[in-house]
Each structure stands twice: as C-alpha cells, then as structure tokens.
Scaffold this active site. Sequence first.
Site, PDB file in Angstrom:
ATOM      1  N   LYS A   1     -33.441 -31.599 -17.306  1.00 47.56           N
ATOM      2  CA  LYS A   1     -33.090 -30.921 -18.792  1.00 47.56           C
ATOM      3  C   LYS A   1     -32.885 -32.140 -19.656  1.00 47.56           C
ATOM      4  CE  LYS A   1     -32.340 -26.545 -18.078  1.00 47.56           C
ATOM      5  NZ  LYS A   1     -32.793 -25.417 -19.153  1.00 47.56           N
TER       6      LYS A   1
ATOM      7  N   GLY B   1     -38.114 -16.231 -18.871  1.00 47.82           N
ATOM      8  CA  GLY B   1     -36.851 -16.127 -17.816  1.00 47.82           C
ATOM      9  C   GLY B   1     -36.200 -14.856 -18.465  1.00 47.82           C
TER      10      GLY B   1
ATOM     11  N   TYR C   1     -31.443 -30.982 -11.636  1.00 50.36           N
ATOM     12  CA  TYR C   1     -31.410 -30.076 -12.922  1.00 50.36           C
ATOM     13  C   TYR C   1     -30.837 -30.964 -14.128  1.00 50.36           C
ATOM     14  CZ  TYR C   1     -29.398 -26.181 -15.724  1.00 50.36           C
ATOM     15  OH  TYR C   1     -28.850 -25.426 -16.613  1.00 50.36           O
TER      16      TYR C   1
ATOM     17  N   ASP D   1     -41.251 -12.925 -17.129  1.00 51.01           N
ATOM     18  CA  ASP D   1     -40.278 -13.202 -15.772  1.00 51.01           C
ATOM     19  C   ASP D   1     -41.028 -13.168 -14.591  1.00 51.01           C
ATOM     20  OD1 ASP D   1     -36.879 -13.316 -16.008  1.00 51.01           O
ATOM     21  OD2 ASP D   1     -37.882 -13.021 -13.980  1.00 51.01           O
TER      22      ASP D   1
ATOM     23  N   ASP E   1     -45.541 -16.118 -12.405  1.00 53.75           N
ATOM     24  CA  ASP E   1     -44.870 -17.491 -12.471  1.00 53.75           C
ATOM     25  C   ASP E   1     -45.221 -18.306 -13.762  1.00 53.75           C
ATOM     26  OD1 ASP E   1     -44.426 -20.276 -11.717  1.00 53.75           O
ATOM     27  OD2 ASP E   1     -44.662 -19.687  -9.615  1.00 53.75           O
ATOM     28  N   ILE E   2     -44.247 -18.950 -14.234  1.00 53.03           N
ATOM     29  CA  ILE E   2     -44.602 -19.763 -15.759  1.00 53.03           C
ATOM     30  C   ILE E   2     -45.478 -20.732 -15.421  1.00 53.03           C
ATOM     31  CG2 ILE E   2     -42.309 -19.216 -16.992  1.00 53.03           C
ATOM     32  CD1 ILE E   2     -41.374 -22.149 -16.130  1.00 53.03           C
TER      33      ILE E   2
HETATM   34  N1  SER Z   1     -24.560 -23.314 -15.538  1.00 53.67           N
HETATM   35  C1  SER Z   1     -25.422 -24.598 -15.246  1.00 53.67           C
HETATM   36  C2  SER Z   1     -25.225 -24.559 -13.817  1.00 53.67           C
HETATM   37  O1  SER Z   1     -24.190 -24.551 -13.152  1.00 53.67           O
HETATM   38  C3  SER Z   1     -25.050 -25.612 -15.856  1.00 53.67           C
HETATM   39  O2  SER Z   1     -25.893 -25.480 -17.123  1.00 53.67           O
HETATM   40  O3  SER Z   1     -26.148 -25.113 -12.993  1.00 53.67           O
END
Ligand code: SER
Length: 343
Positions: free
Chosen positions: A156, A10, A152, A34, A53-54
Amino acid sequence: MNAQCALITGANGEIGHSLLKALAATGNSIISIDLNEHTPEHTALCEESITGDILDEDVIRAAEKYDIDVIFHLAALLSKSAELNPERAHRVNVEGTLQFLQLAQRVGKRRGKSVKVLFPSTIAVYGIPTLEEKRLTDKLREDEYQTPITMYGANKLYNEHLGRYYSDHYRQMSEIRESGYVDFRGVRFPGLISAFTVPSGGTSDFAPEMIHKAAQGLPYSCFVRPDAQIPFMAMPDGVKALIDLADAPLEKLTRRIYNIGAFAPTASEIAELTQQAFPGAEITFAPDIKRQAIIDSWPADVDDSAANRDWNWQPDYDLNRTFFEYLAPNIAERYQNKYANGR
Ligand code: SER
C-alpha cells in the site's frame, strides 16, 4: 458525487458493497469489477458488472471502453491474506494497482482530461518498532514511521508512491508532457466496521468479528490483548471520506494521501460496548502472538488534521453513535435477533 462515470474494483468487498450503493443513489453511472459473481442487486445498479481478475487484460479492456471519470480501486488482499501468500499479494496489490493507473492514464489522455483514482490506503503503512515506542507516540502524522512490517503495508505504501508518480511525474523525460492525466488521491483507512458485511483476511478484523458474533448470540475469542489499540471507523464514514475526497477541488489538496480518523478504542473497550449493545455477549481474550505483533506495529491513533484542513474531513460517527445508532439496529435486523440493545 453525482452524474459521473465511476469504475469500482473489488466492488463485492467490504467497502465496495456500501460505496456502490452510495454512488448509485446520487445518479452516477457505475462499472464494477470483482473476482466473484456480482449479486443481482449490484448488477441492477451498474451499467456493466465485470467478473474477473484485475490482472486479466480482458477485464481491463472491458472497462476501458467507457469514458471513466473516476476509479475507486478497492480490490486488494488484506494483511492476513497477504502474509499467507506474499508473492500473490504483491501481484494483486501492486501490479493490480499499476493496471488501473495505466488505465486511468490512457482514458485521461484519450479524453484530454484527468481521471481521478481514489485509493484506500491504510494504517498498515506505519510500522512502529516496539510496543514501548507505540505507547509513547502521539497521534501519528502521515510522514512518521513509514516502515511497515507486513507485505500488505509495504504494497500500500508503494502504491501511494506509484499514484503520486503517475499524477505528477509520469514519463518525465518525454518531450511532450505525459503527467496530469491521472489525479490520484488516497485515504489511509483505520480498521473499518460495517453492519452489513464481515471482513475476512484482515488483522483489524477482531472488532467486526466480535460484534457480528455477539449479534448472532455466539461466543467470541479475541485474537489480540485487551489493551491492544488501533483506530477504527464506521463504514458510512469510510464511504463518505472516499466520496468527499473525490469531490474536493484539486487546488485545495496539499498532499495526495491523507490520514483519516474517527475513534481509537482498545479491544477491551470494544468488548464492553459490544456487551452493552448485545447483552449477554460472551467475549474472551486469547491473543495470537503473530497477529498481535502486527497490531502492535500499527499506530494507536492518527493525526487527521491535514484532511480536516484541506477538505473538511470529519467523521459523523463517534464510538457511541457507531454502536448504538449504526451497528446495533442494523446488525440486529440483519440477523433478526433478540440480543440487540439499540438504546
Ligand atoms: N483492515 C486492514 C487489515 O486488517 C488494515 O487496513 O488488513
């Protein structure tokens, strides 16, 4: 950090852009990956720039031939993009991370020494159930409210566990010890604000969008309420955190994932400072109920005392310094405008 071989995924993104320059400036040899073509400026700073692509095995193979000491695995889909396509987010964010943990494991084993994997986690791993409860909470510690409401955040948080697993428990039933070749370390970033890039696909984007629009003399309609509050950080501190954590002696680390904080303004405080830094800035508020709900589930601020204790974390930029010493002059130069008040 110097004279090491660093792999950055990235590399064209918000953090990658600044990290790559900082690592190159201290003599590191850099391999960058990237999805998009690298700029000539970046290519010149890297030993090899891999476009792809990763999740593509050829990309992994191209990186694996190097004697990598440290991987900064930055590639990810941010919170808004991930909600638009959760399954793709899972592939990129989780399977992508798995690829680089496996790569680190193989390179570490080949070289007989551990490979550090530096991971940008996020305040999105927290999920506070109601706004009332958020208002009652103090700065959150790492182990509180681990119930993210976004794909997300869930990705994470799971990646944090994967990193710990590869580092400390990998193939624990095997006869010969297989763990210890990956040295995973992560910081939970607040919203990041850069003078040089505008993020896309995130939910904390309202702050950088507001500032960059003001710098161009353009009006901005903010998608969260004036009282919305999450922690933020200036990009130089974000880069510093990754490098300082990479440099920290392992024996000093009491955990693999650390909160890091800097300042925690409300959206209206950001708007006021933006108007001081860029006089005449036109900012209005038109909250988007869905994006607001995500922000409301994230902490108003974080407790970063573990990072401070274990590896001396402290930000160089408070809110005022961020606006008047970092953002205003650098953004003004970027847009060559007449609005900035670098005080
Ligand atoms: N900056 C990120 C987002 O808004 C949060 O880690 O998705």
